[in-house]
Scaffold this active site. Structure first.
Site, short mmCIF file in Angstrom:
data_model
loop_
_atom_site.label_atom_id
_atom_site.label_comp_id
_atom_site.label_asym_id
_atom_site.label_seq_id
_atom_site.Cartn_x
_atom_site.Cartn_y
_atom_site.Cartn_z
N GLN A 215 101.22 -60.14 61.44
CA GLN A 215 101.90 -60.24 62.48
C GLN A 215 101.35 -61.49 63.40
OE1 GLN A 215 101.82 -55.64 62.97
NE2 GLN A 215 102.56 -56.50 64.75
N PHE A 246 103.81 -52.64 62.17
CA PHE A 246 103.70 -51.67 63.22
C PHE A 246 102.58 -51.91 64.18
CE2 PHE A 246 105.83 -49.45 60.02
CZ PHE A 246 106.94 -49.57 60.55
N GLU A 250 98.27 -56.91 63.13
CA GLU A 250 98.19 -57.92 63.98
C GLU A 250 96.75 -58.67 63.96
OE1 GLU A 250 98.56 -58.16 69.19
OE2 GLU A 250 99.21 -56.55 68.22
N ARG A 328 97.38 -51.15 78.90
CA ARG A 328 98.58 -50.65 78.74
C ARG A 328 98.76 -49.16 79.01
NH1 ARG A 328 103.53 -52.98 77.14
NH2 ARG A 328 102.52 -54.93 77.33
N ARG A 360 102.79 -49.54 67.51
CA ARG A 360 103.81 -49.58 67.97
C ARG A 360 103.67 -48.87 69.35
NH1 ARG A 360 109.32 -48.57 64.78
NH2 ARG A 360 111.01 -49.31 66.13
N PHE A 362 101.37 -49.53 71.65
CA PHE A 362 100.21 -50.41 72.05
C PHE A 362 99.48 -49.71 73.34
CE2 PHE A 362 97.44 -54.16 73.47
CZ PHE A 362 97.02 -54.36 72.17
N ALA A 532 103.84 -56.28 71.02
CA ALA A 532 104.39 -55.98 72.61
C ALA A 532 105.77 -56.15 72.96
CB ALA A 532 103.52 -57.09 73.50
N GLU A 733 109.23 -51.49 70.89
CA GLU A 733 108.29 -50.31 71.22
C GLU A 733 108.98 -49.18 72.00
OE1 GLU A 733 103.81 -52.39 71.19
OE2 GLU A 733 105.21 -53.02 72.54
#
Length: 782
Positions: A215, A246, A250, A328, A360, A362, A532, A733
């Site tokens: 990703q 997902f 990343e 987050r 997903r 985060f 995100a 998300e």
């Protein structure tokens, strides 16, 4: 000025309703997926001389490496080379933020499954078999395995984060009602259909081309360059598509890219690294599990007057993305509710387990579920419908001052949760069905039904402002066809389809005339991760900017060449209109080319108005909020703990959807995936720290049989007040929070065992065992 060339067609009136965005186009690779012709990394034809790598993994959770005997590995059939940390030419690190994550363990291992060495052989099977022949002498050290243990030991990968507003203690002591409690919510394996994989091919002059299922191609470029002791311009990373990501691809695709590239660089031969599913799950991090301790003060109407929560996550052995995930979670503890006096503490527990990473949502789901659990408790304590308690705590309407500022200081100016929930309540028949479940339960001693409605408010943007940028390239060829390349990555979510629609719309073309190509660091540089929920927002805007630049050049050419005012030139319906005349787009492009008009352009976009102060945990971290709500109805067998989702209704705010078909599909998929996290997907480590749920045989993701027979998903009619791409809203998300309704419907059914007088101590995931534990607790309650 030259005399205008003949017009090839006389146009009718310009079609004012023409548009290419907002149409329910199928996914651009759907046909290829169905036919099996879509090329994934493992499908790329292997070059002559390609070798295959496998990783040798630690068998201990925490230990010093006293000795490593790899002689049997080196002598195994087909083995070409074996590498350890000392063979890495550059930096032995693949951490995305803090450099605390070695590519290969050096001197100490910190979890069962940590890579210790690389074995390269002539075949995949030979490499895997050889990797298991190593003899490693360990000196075991104490291991911390749970977030609770990490909190007690004050073992953290980062300093704790604290956000406070108002005076929690005073408000708590003055509140008419108070409650205290704990909650544990488990993690989740990404379980992408295509596992981690990288294919590294050496190029001339120290170059390295890496095909990687990732990703974040730019980060893979940086990690590989650092590992090889090279500059970024030596490394090209390419990704046409992933079979799911997902968040698991990343940052954690870096380990696999680096190991493949290190081997390829040393051997001067192509090397592919594709772990089997068991190794993939043992090595890689998952969604962070969280443990919460909370104190809540509330009024007779259920309104929350004071809220304190301490949440600690299982970060794993290194920081990875645990800091942003915790941030987050803090910023989503409020979910859709105004909280006047709050005290939020988030800790990232350092444990001797896989380093957990993005998934997903985060951290947003982990933050929001805590306040939903609290509201569910309050409603039962007051004998109220939880929906009424939720309504009492909603943020104020968009035009109201006062109850519309988040704990971190951002004003909520786009709130549609009142209208959205009201529509869902009516469309789903929630009130009537709630009464029906209670009537059913009164006559059913074993099977109990439950129903719940839960809302979602989810902030869209990266928490770090500098990550909110994107670039794109658009080429118009002489035949009128268009090619777009952007920094986002396609993992099945349809970003290429949406970006192509944006470009087609900007140039007045049908989608079939625009093609998106593989993400490539040599084309668009310094990209952010596709994460995100920002993929279409950022890259769509960048591609729109590039296409707009081309259109403006073409408008200038048309205005001068055909002697019309610029405002009379319009691109639509595969034609270029000027006044009452029109020309097919390909013919017009040929004329522009002959006139030496530049037919390609770059584009760039940076999200405006973002700010974040990590020290004070305050600012405007989100460009806008996406909203949604869902109703779930379940039936639970109180003798076995088995349950079934009977019906689900979801309403989601996608703004002005770029592609309703893709967006509805995303909502459906997120709902089922989130339901799996909260119900069936249990991660379990044994006492030695080994993950025992590391294959489909021991880890249960939802299947088609888990989907409800009645599954109603609609998009809420809305226009994003923020200047997003065509006023759409992100859909990746936020819908994952919609199946909170399933978890609380199960809790509602369990509460029926005690005539709704007690709060079931249900933990997540709500497996059959967890449900039975909660049922027994309710039965035993006085």
């Amino acid at each position: 000025m030259n005399k205008p060339e003949p017009i090839t067609a006389i146009a009718p009136a310009v079609p004012d309703t023409w548009a290419e965005v907002g149409k329910p186009h199928p996914h651009e690779s759907a046909r290829l997926h169905v036919l099996g012709e879509a090329t994934y990394t493992d499908d790329i034809p292997e070059l002559h001389g390609t070798l295959h790598a496998a990783l040798g993994l630690s068998q201990k959770a925490h230990a010093k490496l006293r000795g490593i005997d790899l002689s049997a590995v080196s002598q195994a059939e087909g083995v070409v080379a074996v590498y350890t940390a000392r063979d890495i030419p550059g930096m032995n690190d693949c951490g995305p933020i803090i450099h605390d994550d070695p590519i290969l363990a050096d001197g100490v291992v910190q979890y069962v499954g940590q890579p210790v060495f690389i074995v390269v052989a002539d075949t995949h099977d030979h490499a895997r078999r050889a990797a298991r022949l190593a003899k490693i002498d360990y000196e075991e050290l104490p291991a911390i395995l749970t977030p609770q243990e990490a909190k007690r030991a004050q073992s953290f990968v980062l300093p704790p984060m604290h956000l406070a507003r108002g005076d929690f203690r005073r408000a708590f002591e003055q509140a008419p009602h108070r409650l205290r409690g704990e909650l544990h919510v488990g993690g989740q394996e990404q379980f992408y259909l295509e596992g981690q994989i990288s294919y590294a091919v050496p190029k001339e002059d120290n170059g390295m081309h890496v095909w990687c299922s990732t990703q974040h191609p730019s980060e893979m470029q940086h990690v590989v360059a650092h590992a090889l002791g090279l500059h970024s311009h030596h490394v090209t990373v390419e990704c046409r598509r992933m079979g799911g990501g997902f968040g698991g691809k990343e940052s954690q695709s870096a380990l696999w890219a680096a190991c493949a590239a290190i081997s390829a660089a040393r051997l001067k031969r192509p090397v592919k690294l594709r772990p089997d599913r068991d190794d993939d799950m043992l090595v890689t991090g998952k969604r962070h599990c969280f443990h919460y301790e909370y104190e809540i003060g509330y009024g007779d109407d259920g309104r929350i007057l004071a809220a304190k929560v301490e949440m600690v996550s299982r970060a794993g052995f290194s920081a990875d993305l645990s800091g942003p995930v915790a941030t987050r979670a803090v910023c989503h503890f409020d979910n859709a509710y105004y909280l006047s006096d709050v005290d939020i503490l988030a800790m990232c527990g350092k444990t001797n387990t896989q380093s957990n990473t993005a998934f997903r949502g985060f951290g947003g789901p982990q933050g929001a579920i805590a306040i939903e659990y609290v509201i569910d408790e309050i409603a039962r304590n007051l004998s109220m419908d939880p929906l009424d308690v939720r309504r009492a705590n909603f943020y104020g309407r968009s035009d109201e001052e006062g109850r519309n500022v988040t704990p971190y200081g951002q004003k909520v100016i786009d709130n549609v949760i009142h209208e959205l929930v009201a529509q869902l309540e009516a469309d789903s028949g929630y009130r009537e069905r709630r009464a029906a479940t209670r009537a059913f339960n009164a006559a059913s001693p074993v099977l109990k039904k439950g129903i719940a409605i839960t809302p979602v408010k989810f902030g869209i943007s990266f928490n770090l402002p500098h990550l909110n940028q994107a670039g794109a390239l658009v080429h118009v060829y002489v035949d009128g066809s268009v090619l777009v390349n952007h920094g986002g990555t396609e993992m099945g979510q349809g970003i290429n389809t949406k970006v192509a629609q944006v470009v087609a719309h900007e140039l007045g073309l049908d989608l079939s005339r625009v093609r998106a190509t593989a993400t490539d660091t040599s084309k668009v540089a310094n990209t952010s991760a596709t994460a995100a929920s920002t993929g279409a927002d950022l890259n769509g805007k960048a591609a729109q900017d590039a296409a707009r630049r081309i259109r403006e050049r073409l408008t200038g050419f048309a205005s001068a060449h055909y002697q019309v005012a610029p405002e009379q030139v319009r691109f639509a319906d595969n034609q270029v209109f000027f006044g009452d005349r029109a020309e097919p787009f390909p013919a017009f492009i040929r004329h522009a080319y002959n006139a030496r008009v530049q037919l390609w352009s770059d584009g760039f976009y940076a999200t405006p108005g973002l700010s974040w102060d990590a020290a004070t945990m305050s600012g405007n971290p989100f460009y806008y909020f996406a909203y949604g709500a869902a109703v779930a109805e379940v039936v639970v067998d109180t003798l076995t703990g088995e349950w079934k989702l009977l019906r689900a209704d979801a309403l989601y705010d996608a703004g002005k959807s770029l592609n309703p078909a893709i967006d509805i599909g995303q909502v459906e998929g997120a709902f089922i995936q989130g339901m799996g996290w909260l119900t069936t997907e249990e991660l379990w480590w044994n006492a030695s720290g080994k993950l025992m749920t590391h294959a489909p045989s021991t880890y249960k993701i939802p299947a088609i049989s888990d989907c409800p027979e009645q599954f109603h998903v609609k998009l809420f009619e809305n226009v994003n007040p923020a200047d997003s791409i065509h006023r759409s809203k992100a859909v990746g998300e936020p819908p994952l929070l919609l199946p909170f309704s399933v978890f609380f419907a199960i809790r509602d059914a369990i509460a029926a065992v005690g005539d709704y007088r007690h709060n079931p101590p249900l933990q997540a995931p709500a497996t059959c065992e967890a449900i039975l534990d909660a049922v027994e607790a309710v039965r035993a309650a006085p």
